[in-house]
Scaffold this motif. Structure first.
Motif, PDB file in Angstrom:
ATOM      1  N   ILE A 225     -11.765   3.607  -3.607  1.00  6.34           N
ATOM      2  CA  ILE A 225     -10.722   2.923  -2.829  1.00  6.34           C
ATOM      3  C   ILE A 225      -9.381   3.001  -3.548  1.00  6.34           C
TER       4      ILE A 225
ATOM      5  N   ARG B 202      -1.313   4.107   5.264  1.00  3.14           N
ATOM      6  CA  ARG B 202      -1.803   4.962   4.186  1.00  3.14           C
ATOM      7  C   ARG B 202      -1.594   6.436   4.519  1.00  3.14           C
TER       8      ARG B 202
ATOM      9  N   LEU C 238     -15.501   0.785   2.373  1.00  2.78           N
ATOM     10  CA  LEU C 238     -14.599   0.176   3.359  1.00  2.78           C
ATOM     11  C   LEU C 238     -15.313  -0.889   4.179  1.00  2.78           C
TER      12      LEU C 238
ATOM     13  N   ASN D 256      -4.623   1.963   7.830  1.00  2.00           N
ATOM     14  CA  ASN D 256      -4.896   3.400   7.836  1.00  2.00           C
ATOM     15  C   ASN D 256      -3.677   4.194   8.293  1.00  2.00           C
TER      16      ASN D 256
ATOM     17  N   THR E  27     -17.135   6.199   0.491  1.00  5.44           N
ATOM     18  CA  THR E  27     -15.876   5.604   0.944  1.00  5.44           C
ATOM     19  C   THR E  27     -16.117   4.748   2.179  1.00  5.44           C
TER      20      THR E  27
ATOM     21  N   THR F  51      -6.979  -3.289   9.555  1.00  5.33           N
ATOM     22  CA  THR F  51      -7.525  -2.046   9.007  1.00  5.33           C
ATOM     23  C   THR F  51      -6.913  -0.843   9.715  1.00  5.33           C
TER      24      THR F  51
ATOM     25  N   TYR G 200      -6.740   4.885  -1.370  1.00  6.20           N
ATOM     26  CA  TYR G 200      -5.789   4.035  -0.661  1.00  6.20           C
ATOM     27  C   TYR G 200      -4.581   3.639  -1.484  1.00  6.20           C
TER      28      TYR G 200
ATOM     29  N   VAL H 229       0.836  -1.201   0.000  1.00  4.17           N
ATOM     30  CA  VAL H 229       0.000   0.000   0.000  1.00  4.17           C
ATOM     31  C   VAL H 229       0.871   1.252   0.000  1.00  4.17           C
TER      32      VAL H 229
END
Length: 166
Positions: A114, A57, A146, A54, A142, A50, A118, A12
């Protein structure tokens, strides 16, 4: 934790910053942030994966938009700029592919959001502007995307947790 999650988080991060050295630095920063803020993790709000995703990201986007990164980008030599492809390990490719497969099963408008947010490093404001939709719509979609992705990736998360416990 690093062994089990670094590949997916790196994928990511790399998709956002697009440079191996930067991605490695961001990944290291991410695990320091995770370590320092693990007490703020709330399993009622998100899964561990998750939550870490985050952090990764947001850290990658912060690095992308930092002045030092922008200056480094301007000062790169042409060969470095042209050759920005990096080889991921087999495990990293697998983890990233599983996430991408999950994203690809989303309906088209969710998939676009996404991918831009992301994997593209866009902010919700930038997405709203580019797609020509209200910011509130982007935020609502969004969140829905998610939640749907969370359900899709539950099986993958169970596999990761199993490997972690092993």
């Amino acid at each position: 934790m690093y062994k089990n999650y670094s590949g997916a988080l790196y994928g990511v991060i790399f998709r956002i910053v697009r440079y191996e050295e930067e991605a490695n630095e961001v990944l290291q920063d991410v695990f320091v942030k995770i370590w320092n803020s693990v007490k703020s993790f709330d399993s009622n709000k998100a899964s561990l994966y998750t939550w870490m995703l985050n952090i990764a990201r947001n850290s990658a986007i912060d690095r992308l938009k930092s002045k030092s990164f922008q200056n480094d980008l301007q000062n790169q030599s042409i060969p470095d700029f042209v050759n920005d492809h990096v080889a991921l390990s087999t495990e990293q490719k697998h983890e990233f592919n599983e996430i991408q497969k999950g994203v690809n099963t989303l309906r088209d408008d969710y998939k676009i959001l996404i991918n831009k947010a992301y994997f593209g490093g866009f902010t919700q404001e930038e997405i709203a502007e580019e797609l020509g939709v209200p910011l509130g719509t982007v935020k609502t979609r969004t969140r829905a995307a998610l939640l749907e992705l969370k359900n899709i990736l539950k099986e993958f998360t169970v596999i990761i947790l199993f490997l972690f416990i092993k």
